[in-house]
Write an enzyme that holds these catalytic residues in place. Structure first.
Site, PDB file in Angstrom:
ATOM      1  CD  GLU A 195      46.024  45.330  32.967  1.00 25.36           C
ATOM      2  OE1 GLU A 195      45.385  45.219  34.007  1.00 25.36           O
ATOM      3  OE2 GLU A 195      46.041  44.439  32.088  1.00 25.36           O
ATOM      4  CG  ASP A 229      50.371  39.599  33.326  1.00 21.44           C
ATOM      5  OD1 ASP A 229      49.368  39.073  32.845  1.00 21.44           O
ATOM      6  OD2 ASP A 229      50.369  40.698  33.882  1.00 21.44           O
TER       7      ASP A 229
HETATM    8  C1  FRU Z   1      47.730  41.993  33.332  1.00 24.14           C
HETATM    9  C2  FRU Z   1      47.478  42.151  34.823  1.00 24.14           C
HETATM   10  C3  FRU Z   1      48.504  43.090  35.412  1.00 24.14           C
HETATM   11  C4  FRU Z   1      48.527  42.669  36.847  1.00 24.14           C
HETATM   12  C5  FRU Z   1      48.349  41.170  36.742  1.00 24.14           C
HETATM   13  C6  FRU Z   1      47.561  40.574  37.867  1.00 24.14           C
HETATM   14  O1  FRU Z   1      47.255  40.810  32.810  1.00 24.14           O
HETATM   15  O2  FRU Z   1      46.153  42.596  35.065  1.00 24.14           O
HETATM   16  O3  FRU Z   1      48.205  44.460  35.229  1.00 24.14           O
HETATM   17  O4  FRU Z   1      49.715  43.006  37.492  1.00 24.14           O
HETATM   18  O5  FRU Z   1      47.667  40.938  35.529  1.00 24.14           O
HETATM   19  O6  FRU Z   1      47.560  39.191  37.797  1.00 24.14           O
END
Ligand code: FRU
Length: 535
Positions: free
Chosen positions: A240, A57
């Site tokens: 998320e 992300d």
């Molecule tokens: C989304 C996610 C988020 C988390 C991060 C962990 O892709 O699962 O919810 O904070 O990636 O790397």
């Protein structure tokens, strides 16, 4: 949740437990500009990607003193997901990037999961130094040891600040600022904005199947204000990476909530649904003129391709600019950890400007490529106005390979159009990628079924991707960006977006346009060779 290799995880855990919660260890990123590995096959040439290691992300996107900051989920020691850091890059135009040292390292409270960053202009936090506002990052701690021990409260929210334009960061001594007192296993990805009307910071926080909204006067003490979404949108996966922000449309102000979900996206796996409504400083409520999609699905999607996830928007874009600028992670949890690249994994989407419009389908968020991308154009080929039935090979006329290119097409569809109109790129290995509009389905399509290697995952080739057209009219507009391993389609001036990655054995060096369901009139055909941002 993603898994670590067992022996590696033990080594890393011991490193983490010995790290302290405060000052950062020495930087571990390669120097800038990166030299090695940017010529690799499949290396995106005008998309951001890390020189080496694993990326997911985008995080902490904030604009300050002429720089767009991009932090991102990063694991330097492998090309699969692992202990999360926030890596860091800056840009003056969101197109050309400079890699900076890792900003936040995991520590005794956990891995550094996704979150946001703001400029604290009024020094509400008290972190300012020498009269200059601090940058404050708000992120999730993921306590891997806690999760392994079977505890449910292993995610909490924390802050860190910088007094030197994001070059170094200090974690707040009072972390976590939102402890996990209700034992909620998925509570993460805080996205914070300043809400002028209620004179407070407002945080959107994803909690498994809904959104929590929190408020704070100083970024340190937070109050739970409201919940949204248990009954709205789709819930086929975990919610998320939310983003709640105002947008104006035809002189009125609305609020948009981007809500990423995995799995359960439009092509399977990861996707971004959104909602349009109102926010009064406490509650987010849906606008009556925001209805679910024209396909009667429960969700309205920001992007109908497979590969735009965890996208959020930049904070603190100056009012004089006024754009709502967006960037997503150009991959999908269905296969992100196994795609065939060796030195690094994954890239970001192109920067996009989001606009809210009233359409026959209700309020819709449009996405347009940021205008700064025009600076990549190195050579142009303009097609004369022409009628097309069948196909037209443009390879020789173009004078450059379509692999790094941007294409703009405007066509008039015939009455009672049927069949497909579009663009095909191909190579000598009989691999091809097709994109365009299917009039019989009234949908844009992106077809990577024969676009190269798919052996790495059964979930990669899941059929042609379709996006329903909801803008009426005979005039069809397509804007395409083709990079070494991806395509981004902006249809009908950004009403429809499809982002897909692919892995051909050899660059696509042939291009044709086709009309298989009647004669179309091509009014405009501009083809641009694009520059690499890494050379
Ligand atoms: C989304 C996610 C988020 C988390 C991060 C962990 O892709 O699962 O919810 O904070 O990636 O790397």
């Amino acid at each position: 949740m993603k898994k670590l290799n067992a022996p590696l995880s033990l080594i890393l855990l011991s490193i983490l437990l010995s790290a302290c919660n405060g000052k950062q260890p020495a930087p571990a990123m390669p120097p800038t500009p990166p030299t090695a590995g940017y010529d690799d096959p499949h290396r995106p040439q005008f998309h951001f990607s890390p020189a080496t290691g694993w990326m997911n992300d985008p995080n902490g996107m904030v604009f300050y003193e002429g720089e767009y900051h991009l932090f991102y989920q990063f694991y330097p020691d492998s090309t699969v997901w692992g202990p999360m850091h926030w890596a860091h890059a800056v840009s003056k135009d969101m197109v050309r990037w400079e890699h900076l040292p890792v900003a936040l390292y995991p520590d005794s409270l956990g891995y550094i999961f996704s979150g946001s960053a703001v400029v604290d202009w009024n020094n509400t936090s008290g972190f300012a130094k020498d009269g200059k506002p601090p940058l404050v990052a708000i992120y999730t701690y993921h306590d891997m040891a806690g999760e392994k021990a079977g505890r449910k409260n292993y995610q909490s929210q924390a802050i860190a600040y910088s007094n030197d334009r994001g070059r170094s960061w200090t974690k707040y001594a009072g972390n976590p600022v939102i402890p996990n007192t209700h034992n909620l296993p998925d509570i993460r990805d805080p996205k914070v904005i300043w809400h002028e009307d209620s004179k407070q910071w407002v945080m959107a926080l994803a909690v498994r199947d809904h959104l929590q909204i929190w408020g704070s006067k100083d970024l340190k003490t937070w109050e739970h204000l409201s919940d949204f979404g248990k009954e709205q949108g789709t819930h086929k996966g975990v919610w998320e990476c939310p983003d709640l922000f105002p947008m104006s449309v035809e002189g009125t102000s609305k609020w948009v909530l981007l809500q990423n979900i995995n799995p359960g996206g439009p092509t399977g796996g990861s996707g971004t649904q959104y909602f349009v409504g109102h926010f009064d400083g406490k509650n987010f409520t849906l606008d009556p003129d925001f209805a679910p999609s024209v396909r009667n699905e429960k969700a309205v999607w920001l992007d109908h391709g497979s590969d735009n996830y965890a996208g959020v928007t930049w904070s603190d874009i100056p009012k004089s600019d006024g754009r709502r600028l967006f960037l997503g992670w150009m991959s999908n949890w269905n296969y992100a950890t196994v795609v065939p690249t060796k030195l690094w994994r994954s890239a970001m989407t192109l920067p996009r400007s989001l606009e809210l419009k009233q359409t026959p389908a209700g309020y819709r968020v449009f996405s347009l490529p940021a205008k700064e991308l025009e600076t990549l154009r190195a050579q142009t080929f303009n097609l004369e106005k022409t009628a097309l039935e069948g196909s037209l090979d443009l390879t020789d006329k173009l004078g450059f390979s379509p692999t790094l290119s941007e294409i703009e097409l405007e066509v008039e569809l015939p009455e009672n159009a049927s069949g497909e109109f579009g663009i095909e790129v191909s190579n000598s290995k009989n691999e091809r990628y097709r994109v365009g509009y299917d009039a019989s389905k009234k949908a844009f399509f992106s077809d990577r079924e024969q676009a190269g290697d798919a052996s790495f995952s059964k979930k990669f080739r899941t059929g042609i991707h379709y996006a329903p057209r909801f803008v009426e009219g005979k005039t069809l507009r397509l804007q395409l960006f083709l990079d070494a391993a991806s395509v981004e389609l902006f249809g009908d001036n950004g009403a429809v977006v499809m982002t897909d990655i692919f892995f051909p054995q050899e660059d696509f060096n042939r291009l044709k346009i086709f009309s298989e369901g009647g004669k179309v009139q091509i009014n405009k055909g501009s083809f641009y060779k694009l520059r690499s941002i890494w050379r």
